[in-house]
Design an enzyme around this catalytic site. Structure first.
Site, short mmCIF file in Angstrom:
data_model
loop_
_atom_site.label_atom_id
_atom_site.label_comp_id
_atom_site.label_asym_id
_atom_site.label_seq_id
_atom_site.Cartn_x
_atom_site.Cartn_y
_atom_site.Cartn_z
N GLN A 106 0.85 -1.20 0.00
CA GLN A 106 0.00 0.00 0.00
C GLN A 106 0.89 1.25 0.00
OE1 GLN A 106 -3.40 -0.64 3.08
NE2 GLN A 106 -1.77 -2.03 3.66
N ASN A 107 2.18 1.04 0.13
CA ASN A 107 3.09 2.19 0.26
C ASN A 107 3.31 2.85 -1.10
OD1 ASN A 107 3.17 1.40 2.85
ND2 ASN A 107 5.24 0.56 2.80
N VAL A 108 3.48 4.17 -1.03
CA VAL A 108 3.65 4.94 -2.26
C VAL A 108 5.10 5.41 -2.40
CG1 VAL A 108 1.23 5.69 -2.29
CG2 VAL A 108 2.92 7.09 -1.08
N ASP A 109 6.00 4.88 -1.53
CA ASP A 109 7.35 5.43 -1.46
C ASP A 109 8.37 4.75 -2.37
OD1 ASP A 109 7.97 3.04 -0.05
OD2 ASP A 109 7.61 3.99 1.89
N HIS A 124 -1.59 1.56 -4.15
CA HIS A 124 -2.00 2.96 -3.98
C HIS A 124 -1.13 3.93 -4.77
CE1 HIS A 124 -4.05 1.70 0.06
NE2 HIS A 124 -4.76 1.36 -1.00
N CYS A 152 -3.18 20.61 -21.27
CA CYS A 152 -4.58 21.03 -21.08
C CYS A 152 -4.75 22.06 -19.96
CB CYS A 152 -5.46 19.81 -20.80
SG CYS A 152 -5.25 19.12 -19.15
N GLY A 189 3.16 -4.25 9.00
CA GLY A 189 3.21 -2.79 9.10
C GLY A 189 2.00 -2.07 8.56
N SER A 191 -2.20 -0.96 9.42
CA SER A 191 -3.28 -0.93 10.41
C SER A 191 -4.46 -1.78 9.95
CB SER A 191 -3.73 0.51 10.65
OG SER A 191 -4.10 1.11 9.43
N ALA A 233 9.05 -4.21 12.03
CA ALA A 233 9.30 -4.98 10.81
C ALA A 233 10.79 -5.10 10.52
CB ALA A 233 8.58 -4.31 9.64
C1 BJW Z 1 4.90 -0.77 12.36
C2 BJW Z 1 6.06 -0.11 12.67
C3 BJW Z 1 7.23 -0.83 12.46
C4 BJW Z 1 4.50 1.26 13.05
N1 BJW Z 1 7.17 -2.07 12.00
N2 BJW Z 1 4.86 -2.00 11.90
C5 BJW Z 1 -15.22 -1.12 2.90
C6 BJW Z 1 -15.54 -0.78 4.20
C7 BJW Z 1 -15.37 0.53 4.66
C8 BJW Z 1 -14.87 1.52 3.82
C9 BJW Z 1 -14.55 1.18 2.53
C10 BJW Z 1 -14.73 -0.11 2.09
N3 BJW Z 1 -14.32 -0.17 0.79
C11 BJW Z 1 -13.87 1.06 0.43
C12 BJW Z 1 -14.03 1.92 1.46
C13 BJW Z 1 -13.66 3.37 1.46
C14 BJW Z 1 -12.17 3.61 1.64
C15 BJW Z 1 -11.75 3.03 2.99
O1 BJW Z 1 -11.21 1.95 3.09
N4 BJW Z 1 -11.98 3.76 4.05
C16 BJW Z 1 -11.60 3.29 5.40
C17 BJW Z 1 -10.64 4.28 6.03
C18 BJW Z 1 -12.83 3.09 6.21
N5 BJW Z 1 -11.38 3.06 0.54
C19 BJW Z 1 -11.22 3.73 -0.59
O2 BJW Z 1 -11.74 4.82 -0.76
C20 BJW Z 1 -10.41 3.07 -1.69
N6 BJW Z 1 -11.09 3.18 -2.94
C21 BJW Z 1 -12.20 2.54 -3.20
O3 BJW Z 1 -12.67 1.71 -2.46
O4 BJW Z 1 -12.73 2.87 -4.42
C22 BJW Z 1 -13.98 2.31 -4.84
C23 BJW Z 1 -14.14 2.67 -6.28
C24 BJW Z 1 -14.24 1.67 -7.21
C25 BJW Z 1 -14.41 2.01 -8.57
C26 BJW Z 1 -14.43 3.34 -8.96
C27 BJW Z 1 -14.28 4.33 -8.02
C28 BJW Z 1 -14.13 4.02 -6.67
C29 BJW Z 1 -9.09 3.79 -1.92
C30 BJW Z 1 -8.20 3.75 -0.75
C31 BJW Z 1 -6.95 4.61 -1.02
C32 BJW Z 1 -6.08 4.77 0.21
N7 BJW Z 1 -5.12 5.77 -0.04
C33 BJW Z 1 -4.16 6.13 0.99
C34 BJW Z 1 -3.41 7.40 0.56
C35 BJW Z 1 -2.39 7.10 -0.52
C36 BJW Z 1 -1.62 8.32 -0.90
C37 BJW Z 1 -0.84 8.88 0.25
O5 BJW Z 1 0.03 8.21 0.84
O6 BJW Z 1 -1.09 10.04 0.59
O7 BJW Z 1 -3.25 5.04 1.20
S1 BJW Z 1 -4.89 6.32 2.62
C38 BJW Z 1 -3.56 5.63 3.52
O8 BJW Z 1 -3.98 4.43 4.21
C39 BJW Z 1 -2.52 5.21 2.46
C40 BJW Z 1 -2.06 3.89 3.01
O9 BJW Z 1 -1.53 3.10 1.96
C41 BJW Z 1 -3.32 3.30 3.60
C42 BJW Z 1 -3.07 2.24 4.64
O10 BJW Z 1 -2.39 2.77 5.73
P1 BJW Z 1 -1.26 1.89 6.44
O11 BJW Z 1 -0.15 1.69 5.50
O12 BJW Z 1 -1.87 0.70 7.04
O13 BJW Z 1 -0.69 2.91 7.54
P2 BJW Z 1 -1.25 3.25 9.02
O14 BJW Z 1 -0.59 4.51 9.41
O15 BJW Z 1 -2.72 3.19 9.07
O16 BJW Z 1 -0.71 2.04 9.92
C43 BJW Z 1 0.64 1.86 10.20
C44 BJW Z 1 0.80 0.55 10.93
O17 BJW Z 1 2.19 0.29 11.06
C45 BJW Z 1 0.21 0.56 12.34
O18 BJW Z 1 -0.54 -0.63 12.53
C46 BJW Z 1 1.45 0.55 13.25
O19 BJW Z 1 1.25 -0.18 14.46
C47 BJW Z 1 2.45 -0.15 12.38
N8 BJW Z 1 3.84 0.15 12.63
N9 BJW Z 1 5.73 1.18 13.13
C48 BJW Z 1 5.94 -2.60 11.75
N10 BJW Z 1 8.45 -0.26 12.76
#
Ligand code: BJW
Length: 248
Positions: A106-109, A124, A152, A189, A191, A233
Site C-alpha cells: 500500500q506504500n507509495v514510497d 496505492h 490542457c 506494518g 493498520s 518490521a
Molecule cells: C509498524 C512499525 C514498524 C509502526 N514495523 N509496523 C469497505 C468498508 C469501509 C470503507 C470502505 C470499504 N471499501 C472502500 C471503502 C472506502 C475507503 C476506505 O477503506 N476507508 C476506510 C478508512 C474506512 N477506501 C477507498 O476509498 C479506496 N477506494 C475505493 O474503495 O474505491 C472504490 C471505487 C471503485 C471504482 C471506482 C471508483 C471508486 C481507496 C483507498 C486509497 C487509500 N489511499 C491512501 C493514501 C495514498 C496516498 C498517500 O500516501 O497520501 O493510502 S490512505 C492511507 O492508508 C494510504 C495507506 O496506503 C493506507 C493504509 O495505511 P497503512 O499503510 O496501514 O498505515 P497506518 O498509518 O494506518 O498504519 C501503520 C501501521 O504500522 C500501524 O498498525 C502501526 O502499528 C504499524 N507500525 N511502526 C511494523 N516499525
C-alpha cells in the site's frame, strides 16, 4: 528490543512454501524515517495540524490544490531522501528464496523496488510520479504550486490513490489472485483498516494460507492470524527470513 523468537513451525512452513505473498503498509517504512500514515505526522511542524485522511482525497485537492500539492511535495522530499531498511531488504531476499513471491504494497514510497524487490504490486500508486489530474498522463512537475499540465492546463497531482478513487487497473485482481493462491501470507506494518487492501488477509486465510502478522500493535488482522509477531518490521522480518533460510 531483544532477540526475535520465530516459531519453528512457522520457519518450516515458510521454507517449504512454493507461493508466498506479503501485504505491506507504512509501518514497514517507519524505520526508514518515512512517517506512518496515521501516527507520525506528530512533530512534523507545519503539517502536524492537518489530518492526513482529510488531505488524501479528491475533494481536498479540488478545494485547495495548493495545500494538497505542498503536503505531497513535503512528503516526496522525505521519501526521496529515505533509504530502504532491513525490512525492505528481508522481503527482497525472500523473493529470491521462494519460487513464486508477490509483494503487495500500500506504500507509495517505492522503497521495496529500491531494496531489490521485483514482483511488486503498488496498490496505492507512487508518490514520485506526477500526472495530469484531468488526463492522467505522466508529467514532469515545474515550480508552480501546483504545476499545470502543459497540454490542457489542469493542475498536476501525485500519481497516488485517494479515498473514493479506484485502484490502478488490474492491481486488486492480481493482489487477490496472489492472496488466494499462496501458502503463506505475511501482513506487515499495516493498520488493516483501508479497503480493499484490508480484505486481502481474510481472503488469504479463507483460501487456506497460513496468515502471519508483523506489527508492534494489535490490528483487525490479529484475530485472523495464525502467527502474530509483535515487533518492528525491521527486526522481525530479517529474523523470520533468517530462521526459514539460515545463512551459510
Ligand atoms: C509498524 C512499525 C514498524 C509502526 N514495523 N509496523 C469497505 C468498508 C469501509 C470503507 C470502505 C470499504 N471499501 C472502500 C471503502 C472506502 C475507503 C476506505 O477503506 N476507508 C476506510 C478508512 C474506512 N477506501 C477507498 O476509498 C479506496 N477506494 C475505493 O474503495 O474505491 C472504490 C471505487 C471503485 C471504482 C471506482 C471508483 C471508486 C481507496 C483507498 C486509497 C487509500 N489511499 C491512501 C493514501 C495514498 C496516498 C498517500 O500516501 O497520501 O493510502 S490512505 C492511507 O492508508 C494510504 C495507506 O496506503 C493506507 C493504509 O495505511 P497503512 O499503510 O496501514 O498505515 P497506518 O498509518 O494506518 O498504519 C501503520 C501501521 O504500522 C500501524 O498498525 C502501526 O502499528 C504499524 N507500525 N511502526 C511494523 N516499525
Amino acid at each position: 528490543m531483544g532477540r526475535v523468537e520465530i516459531p519453528q513451525e512457522l520457519a518450516g512452513a515458510l521454507r517449504k512454501a512454493r507461493r508466498v505473498a506479503a501485504l505491506t503498509g507504512s509501518g514497514v517504512s517507519a524505520e526508514s524515517g518515512v512517517p506512518t500514515f496515521r501516527d507520525a505526522y506528530e512533530g512534523s511542524g507545519l503539517w502536524e495540524r492537518f489530518d492526513p485522511e482529510e488531505l488524501a482525497t479528491p475533494e481536498a485537492f479540488a478545494r485547495n490544490p495548493k495545500l494538497v500539492w505542498e503536503w505531497y511535495s513535503w512528503r516526496r522530499e522525505l521519501v526521496a531522501g529515505a533509504e530502504p531498511n532491513p525490512a525492505h531488504r528481508a522481503l527482497a531476499e525472500l523473493e529470491r528464496r521462494v519460487p513464486l513471491f508477490t509483494l503487495i504494497t500500500q506504500n507509495v514510497d517505492g522503497l521495496h523496488r529500491r531494496a531489490g524487490s521485483e514482483n511488486v504490486i503498488e496498490l496505492h500508486g507512487n508518490i514520485l510520479r506526477t500526472v495530469c489530474s484531468a488526463e492522467r498522463t505522466p508529467q514532469e512537475p515545474g515550480e508552480e504550486s501546483p504545476p499545470r499540465c502543459p497540454r490542457c492546463g489542469a493542475p498536476l497531482r501525485p500519481d497516488v490513490v485517494w479515498f473514493g478513487e479506484a485502484l490502478p487497473p488490474g492491481a486488486m485482481e492480481a493482489a487477490s489472485e496472489a492472496a488466494r493462491g499462496c501458502e503463506v501470507f505475511l501482513c506487515a506494518g499495516t493498520s488493516g483498516v483501508v479497503y480493499p487492501a484490508a480484505g486481502l488477509p481474510r481472503e488469504a486465510a479463507e483460501s487456506g494460507a497460513l496468515l502471519v502478522e508483523v506489527n508492534p500493535e494489535p490490528t483487525p488482522v490479529t484475530p485472523l492470524a495464525e502467527f502474530v509477531l509483535r515487533g518492528r518490521a525491521g527486526e522481525v522480518l530479517p529474523a523470520l527470513v533468517a530462521a526459514a533460510f539460515p545463512p551459510g
